[in-house]
Design an enzyme around this catalytic site. Structure first.
Site, mmCIF file in Angstrom:
data_model
loop_
_atom_site.group_PDB
_atom_site.id
_atom_site.type_symbol
_atom_site.label_atom_id
_atom_site.label_comp_id
_atom_site.label_asym_id
_atom_site.label_seq_id
_atom_site.Cartn_x
_atom_site.Cartn_y
_atom_site.Cartn_z
ATOM 1 N N SER A 181 -29.704 40.366 70.205
ATOM 2 C CA SER A 181 -28.255 40.193 70.341
ATOM 3 C C SER A 181 -27.562 40.320 68.993
ATOM 4 C CB SER A 181 -27.946 38.833 70.974
ATOM 5 O OG SER A 181 -28.362 37.776 70.124
ATOM 6 N N ASP A 232 -29.870 35.190 62.249
ATOM 7 C CA ASP A 232 -30.192 36.478 62.868
ATOM 8 C C ASP A 232 -29.246 37.572 62.403
ATOM 9 O OD1 ASP A 232 -32.002 34.933 64.141
ATOM 10 O OD2 ASP A 232 -31.495 35.557 66.170
#
Length: 1416
Positions: A1167, A1225
């Site tokens: 994502s 991330d």
């Protein structure tokens, strides 16, 4: 004064008394001590004796277990006496178990009379003692049976043992002593068994069996074995059979055994031979004979109470279904006992919740106690009850009616056209109706002839009472009962023919006479009528138009005419004669039943005519008389208008409506009189902004002011007041014009139906800001028009008019019936599903509805989880009704409610309930008659003609100049009010011909999983599995998003997105103060992004609020209750696209394709890579950052400042997807390489050696939240153990960081060995923390077998693992390992870590598979 002698004497006497009392006290103490000592000695003696006896018993059974010769019956008898002498259940139940085994073992001996325990019964000296002993032993077995739980294996074995004892010694059939010559002893021994059984019955034997059966069977799946159930039921039946079915033993059997939940169901599946035994003894007939007696039935019901009475009733019904011949012979008794049981339960059924009621899944609110232990078996109980309305029992009960043939007309009725306005020819219809129905069904004529006291009538009446009682008692399965009763197509018409033949005159007169008689016979006849009405109403409600008008299932159209005439007269008589005015109890239920059936027929006729004109009117009701009674506040006149207004001519009801409005105006002082003038509200309206000005000035007016006089002053385009005096004509022009504009489908507040193009609220009207307030305003304007008698040309869809009248709240309302008024083609498709002969599951339908919302396909679930629930033959009817309800109600419920709220603020609901849906349309829009004059400025004539025109015609002379004499001009009224910009989509200058190719890496956690949550170090590295994005400019006015990995392809109109008010995205990161400070260069870009404040500065504004996400969901067409992975990807795109591109003059038209090498949901940062790619491409396309590609560059990266912008925006996208991400991330995906993360602080590992890994996805789903919680729980439980583990993992991360730093210059083989050791140690630590999984263990075993070292990465519990591939590794080992892993169902990738961050590419630099996936 006392003398000395007297004083001495008194002293002496007192002294003697004290000495005497002391001696007595001493004697009492001595006596008490003796008693206490005796008791203690006695207790100690008994305890020693008991201990010695127990030791002796244990020794006896120990020798017995050693396999020595069999004990004689006398030895067993003696040891049993000793055990019974000292027996205590808690201490001696195991000894009793051994005793039972010894006794049973002795009974199995072959040809050894002295061993048989029962042989002692033949001893003259021991017979009585033996009988007493076996009675005690068997009763102790019963006590233990009450305590044991059959679902426990050990207990189930003990249950079998004790049941075997009971079975053996309550019947002589297994006694070997009776073989051969011993047969002569059978009568005496049978007598002993009967004695034993009688003793057990007196002590509560049936209660014990009930507890055992209930524990084992009161569940969806029984836990009693076939043998156990057979033995238990045999024991229960033995006393009854032995007593030749005496009432004294039938009662406990019925109360305790036949009331066990779903007993007969379990017997039929587990021990069917027991049912044969019941049949052989003709038990069903005996139950019927026993329970048909009112006193015995009431005694059984009171002993059981309501919950268990239903269980008894279910078992008897199930038995009845298995013995149809008995039912045919005993129908009267069977019906009688069922009715009595239902009546008993009905006394305690409540209509609503209270402090004295409990919820029951079949009875509803119930005022007796509810046994919630029956809930698990309630499904089976309900299935048993369903036998009552199953076809076999209905055929048996109504055999007298069903066996008769109805007279059929030789010519079928012609098929009716599908037009909702169809009207049958009056004369021919009446003629056919009476020709076809007079001989059998015409109750309006004196058919009659059948005596109501005949046996046949009494039987049918009692059956109808049974079913009517079940409808009012079993409230939660009422629809199931009605559906079962209407399954046979010929039952209801034959019941109707039967009703028509009753009494000397038949029909209406008979039932009206019954209303005035309080006899049992009258109540039964009325119950028959109620049942007929309830069932017929249910049938017509579930039938569609094709089945009613063309196939004419159950009833011919002429029969419906006759029935509706009877019902209309019956209800009218009940009201007019004052019966309904004070109706209570059964009379009220009768009125509701008949009236409900009548109104279903009337509303069906309003939608599509089957009755002749004026069929519904009552000629004996004079409107003048009705109005007089209304003026006198007579209750019956009010009830006529409340329940059956259709009996009054439409014209008179309109006049009554206008009269009600006039009276209210007078009451509110809104009518001008000689002494006072009403308050006038003046508003000024600009012609060019009529809708906006009207909305702003009228929406805030009070209800009183809205109903009052409103004067309008128009201002032309030059800002000059228009000449003229408003005497209601200008206001009428304003009202008509504003209504015309808001109902224009182009505005998307309302849509038109397919075919006849009638209006209803648009499901996508939510794109307008404050759309609900606008609908409320529209409702007020529409109400004002009706209030003032101004007709407006607004043709509404029939289903929407029904909602305005509140019909959809009725329990008789059917969404399917109204569906043709919305979409006739969709209605045909749905009804074809009902008629589909094959397996409907083959069509691949689910309980969901896919809709095209502004160019994208949106799935709406009709029930929670509906998109995963297939449509089958069992649920297809529910699917049809759910679909119709969704299309006509759920989609527009908010808009409809707002409009109705505004309308009812002006028009009282009771005023318009006098009208049907077509009549309400006429009230709003006037008559459909042709106009006689061509030059009248009116779209259609007023309701009731021009005599009722409001305001009336008038001529007034007004002097104006030439420049004021202008017509109505149409300006850009809607653009400002609804923020609509009608520009054609344009392409931004930076995107005229330039396609962009962007990629970003995923990430893995090298070390530190779970320890990082507790403040330790974690190492995150960029994974060279990348996500690729292709952005291409378009000129088609569309924005498309294609995500082939997860099957998403959606398209939006730029114009539609342009309509959105994007102010809700105002808290963007570039408008936030801290973002501006960051942009001023207070810190170097890369350092700033990885600083302790990273998480704050990455998302400078607050996370997207739930309100913002709800707006985005509506735009995306996603469900409100929950969004999956695919939906979150779409939400993130819309958020970033609107937030980044809204600064452009026009939103850009784009085609975006995103394809990834990363598996979604595997914890590899897919994502984040998706968000980073989107942000980099959109910022570059909008020229917020510079395109890094230079001449001859195949791959290029952005500057540090631009990367910071990309990282910040990507964090916003991660917020949409994850809510509160760590920021790791997106940072790894933006900058690449490796990061060190601890307590919210990130720092870069400046350089990283080239490391090859094998990444394996086990594809085992897991919950990160649950795994993290598990580690925390383990830490709290074992802090001394888990804390060192976390510290050790921290040391592993730090050691790995040190080794990687040393390997940058010149990696050595021994350093790879250290990395492998660290991997192994970390994996063992993670397993110790409880986050491992068998799939991960399998991964480690397989790779270890090939000389490789692996560990999990991420949360664990499944997911992914990494395997280090050091240089010089034999290729064969890697391939063999990959082959073994894929053979286990895992996915494997060879890749590297430390990959570069987000990058821009030329197409030529990409591999062929990537270009192919992106469509290049």
């Amino acid at each position: 004064m006392f003398t000395v002698s007297q004083t001495s004497r008194a002293w002496f006497i007192d002294r003697a008394r004290q000495a005497r009392e002391e001696r007595l006290g001493q004697k009492e103490r001595e006596r008490s001590a003796v008693i206490i000592q005796a008791l203690v000695r006695s207790f100690l003696c008994r305890r020693r004796l008991h201990r010695d006896i127990r030791i002796e018993i244990d020794e006896f059974f120990k020798r017995d277990d050693s396999g020595s010769s069999k004990r004689s019956a006398l030895c067993i008898f003696k040891i049993a006496r000793k055990l019974l002498f000292i027996y205590k259940t808690k201490e001696d139940h195991e000894r009793l178990e051994k005793l039972c085994r010894s006794i049973l073992s002795s009974m199995d001996a072959e040809n050894e009379p002295k061993v048989w325990y029962v042989s002692l019964a033949l001893s003259k000296d021991l017979t009585l003692l033996w009988i007493k002993q076996i009675k005690s032993i068997l009763w102790y077995c019963c006590e233990l049976l009450e305590q044991l739980k059959p679902e426990i294996l050990q207990d189930s074995r003990l249950i079998t043992l004790h049941l075997t004892m009971l079975v053996t010694f309550t019947d002589t059939s297994t006694w070997k002593i009776l073989r051969g010559k011993g047969e002569s002893l059978r009568p005496a021994l049978n007598h002993i068994c009967a004695n034993i059984m009688g003793h057990l019955n007196q002590r509560g034997f049936y209660s014990v069996l009930q507890v055992l059966l209930t524990r084992g069977l009161a569940r969806s799946r029984p836990c009693l074995s076939t043998g156990t159930l057979t033995a238990t039921f045999s024991l229960a039946l033995r006393p009854v059979v032995a007593s030749q079915f005496s009432d004294n033993l039938m009662r406990p059997f019925v109360i305790h055994i036949m009331s066990v939940p779903a007993l007969v169901t379990h017997l039929s599946t587990v021990a069917p031979e027991r049912l044969s035994v019941l049949e052989s003894h003709d038990m069903l007939r005996k139950f019927i004979v026993f329970l048909r007696d009112r006193d015995r039935c009431l005694d059984a019901c009171e002993s059981l109470e309501g919950c268990h009475t239903l269980c008894l009733m279910g078992n008897i019904l199930h038995l009845g279904s298995l013995n149809p011949k008995v039912l045919e012979e005993e129908t009267d008794g069977f019906v009688s006992l069922l009715t009595q049981m239902l009546c008993y339960c009905q006394k305690y059924v409540s209509q609503k919740k209270s402090n004295l009621t409990h919820w029951h899944p079949v009875l509803g609110w119930f005022s007796q106690s509810v046994d919630y232990g029956l809930n698990e078996s309630m499904y089976l109980i309900t299935k048993q009850l369903q036998f009552l309305w199953g076809v076999p029992l209905i055929r048996i009960f109504f055999c007298d009616i069903l066996s008769k043939k109805l007279l059929e007309h030789p010519e079928p009725a012609p098929a009716q056209p599908s037009s909702p306005q169809n009207v049958l020819p009056v004369k021919s219809l009446l003629k056919r109706a009476f020709q076809k129905s007079a001989s059998v069904r015409n109750i309006l004529r004196p058919v009659g002839g059948r005596r109501v006291d005949s046996a046949e009538v009494q039987k049918v009446c009692s059956i109808c009472v049974l079913y009517q009682t079940s409808l009012t008692t079993l409230t939660q399965i009422r629809l199931q009962i009605l559906t079962g009763l209407t399954y046979l197509d010929d039952l209801l018409p034959k019941l109707w023919a039967f009703i028509c033949e009753l009494g000397p005159h038949g029909g209406l007169k008979l039932f009206l006479e019954c209303l005035n008689n309080d006899t049992g016979e009258s109540k039964q006849l009325l119950a028959m009528l109620m049942l007929f009405c309830d069932c017929s109403r249910h049938l017509i409600t579930i039938l569609d138009d094709i089945e009613v008008y063309e196939e004419q299932i159950s009833f011919k159209l002429e029969e419906l005419v006759t029935i509706s005439s009877f019902l209309n007269s019956f209800v009218f008589k009940m009201i007019w004669d004052g019966i309904a005015e004070n109706a209570k109890g059964e009379t009220l239920e009768l009125f509701q039943s008949v009236h409900g059936w009548l109104m279903v027929l009337y509303e069906r006729d309003c939608r599509r005519r089957f009755a002749p004109e004026d069929h519904w009117l009552r000629k004996d009701l004079k409107p003048g008389v009705l109005f007089q009674e209304l003026d006198r506040d007579r209750k019956r006149a009010q009830l006529i208008l409340q329940h059956i207004p259709h009996v009054v001519p439409h014209k008179n009801r309109v006049l009554l409506f206008r009269n009600m409005v006039t009276k209210e105006k007078e009451k509110l002082g809104l009518v001008e009189t000689s002494s006072a003038s009403p308050h006038v509200t003046h508003i000024t309206i600009r012609r060019s902004r009529m809708l906006e000005d009207g909305y702003e000035q009228l929406r805030q007016l009070s209800q009183h002011a809205m109903k009052g006089v409103i004067r309008v002053k128009f201002v032309n385009d030059l800002g000059v007041d228009e000449a003229g005096i408003d005497q209601d004509g200008v206001f009428k022009e304003f009202l008509e014009e504003i209504i015309k504009r808001v109902f224009d489908p182009a505005l998307n507040l309302f849509k038109t139906t397919s075919g006849d193009e009638r209006l209803y609220p648009s499901p996508t009207s939510y794109i307008h800001e404050n759309y609900l307030q606008l609908f409320e305003f529209v409702g007020k304007m529409l109400g004002k028009a009706v209030y003032e008698g101004i007709v407006v040309d607004v043709p509404f869809a029939s289903f929407f008019l029904s909602q305005m009248l509140g019909h959809h709240h009725s329990i008789f309302y059917s969404s399917v019936d109204e569906l043709p008024s919305l979409d006739s083609e969709f209605y045909k498709n749905l009804t074809s599903i009902k008629r589909y002969d094959g397996d409907i599951a083959d069509l691949g339908l689910t309980l969901s509805y896919d809709e095209d919302v502004m160019g994208q396909l949106v799935c709406h679930e009709l029930v929670p989880g509906g998109k995963t629930i297939p449509v089958t033959n069992e649920n297809k009817i529910s699917y049809i009704h759910l679909m119709a309800h969704f299309r006509m109600h759920t989609q527009i419920k908010n808009q409809t409610a707002a409009l109705i709220s505004g309308f009812r603020s002006i028009i009282k609901p009771e005023w318009i309930r006098m009208f049907s849906t077509p009549e309400l349309q006429r009230l709003i829009s006037g008559d459909n008659a042709e106009m006689d004059l061509e030059d009248l400025n009116c779209s259609r004539p007023p309701l009731l003609g021009f005599a009722y025109l409001k305001p009336p015609f008038s001529i007034r002379c007004v002097e104006v100049s030439d420049d004021q004499d202008t017509g109505d001009t149409l300006g850009s009224v809607l653009r400002g009010f609804f923020t609509i910009r009608k520009r054609e989509p344009e392409i931004p200058r930076a995107m005229l011909s330039e396609a962009l190719l962007v990629s970003a890496p995923g990430k893995v956690i090298l070390h530190g999983e779970h320890a990082v949550v507790h403040g330790k170090v974690a190492l995150a590295v960029a994974l060279n599995l990348r996500t690729f994005l292709l952005l291409r400019p378009q000129s088609n006015g569309k924005v498309s998003l294609n995500l082939p990995n997860i099957g998403i392809k959606q398209v939006w109109d730029v114009a539609g997105l342009q309509l959105l008010d994007t102010n809700f995205l105002g808290n963007s990161i570039f408008s936030h103060p801290r973002a501006r400070e960051s942009a001023q260069g207070l810190l170097p870009a890369y350092t700033r992004a990885l600083s302790p404040a990273t998480r704050d500065e990455q998302g400078d504004g607050p996370a997207p609020t739930p309100e913002q996400l709800e707006k985005l969901k509506k735009v995306a067409g996603l469900p409100e209750d929950g969004v999956g992975t695919e939906g979150l990807a779409v939400l993130a795109f819309l958020y970033l696209y609107l937030a980044i591109c809204r600064k452009q003059r026009v939103l850009p038209s784009l085609d975006i394709v995103v394809w990834s090498e990363l598996p979604p949901g595997a914890g590899l940062g897919s994502s984040a890579a998706y968000s980073v790619c989107l942000v980099a491409a959109l910022l570059t396309a909008c020229e917020n950052i510079t395109n890094p590609l230079k001449d001859r560059d195949a791959i290029s990266r952005w500057s540090e400042e631009d990367l910071e912008s990309i990282n910040k925006w990507a964090y916003e996208g991660e917020r949409v997807i994850h809510g509160n991400p760590s920021g790791v991330d997106n940072a790894v995906s933006t900058w690449g390489g490796a990061l060190r993360y601890q307590q919210g602080k990130m720092s870069s590992l400046k350089r990283l050696p080239a490391l090859q890994i094998l990444l394996t996805n086990t594809k085992v789903p897991r919950s990160t939240k649950a795994l993290v919680a598990g580690v925390r729980s383990r830490l709290l439980k074992f802090p001394e153990i888990v804390t060192p583990l976390l510290t050790s993992i921290d040391a592993i991360s730090l050691e790995c960081e040190r080794v990687l730093g040393e390997m940058v210059a010149a990696p050595a083989p021994e350093q790879y060995l250290v990395l492998e050791e660290l991997i192994d140690m970390n994996q063992h630590h993670l397993n110790a923390l409880g986050v491992g999984h068998t799939s991960l263990d399998q991964l480690c075993r397989i790779t270890a077998a090939h000389g490789l070292h692996s560990k999990l990465t991420g949360a664990g519990g499944g997911g992914c693992g990494i395997t280090l591939l050091k240089p010089g590794l034999e290729r064969a080992k890697v391939e063999d390992a990959k082959q073994a892993l894929t053979g286990c169902g895992f996915d494997c990738w060879e890749t590297s870590i430390g990959a570069p961050g987000v990058s821009m590419h030329l197409a030529a630099s990409l591999d062929d598979p990537v270009r192919q996936a992106l469509g290049l």
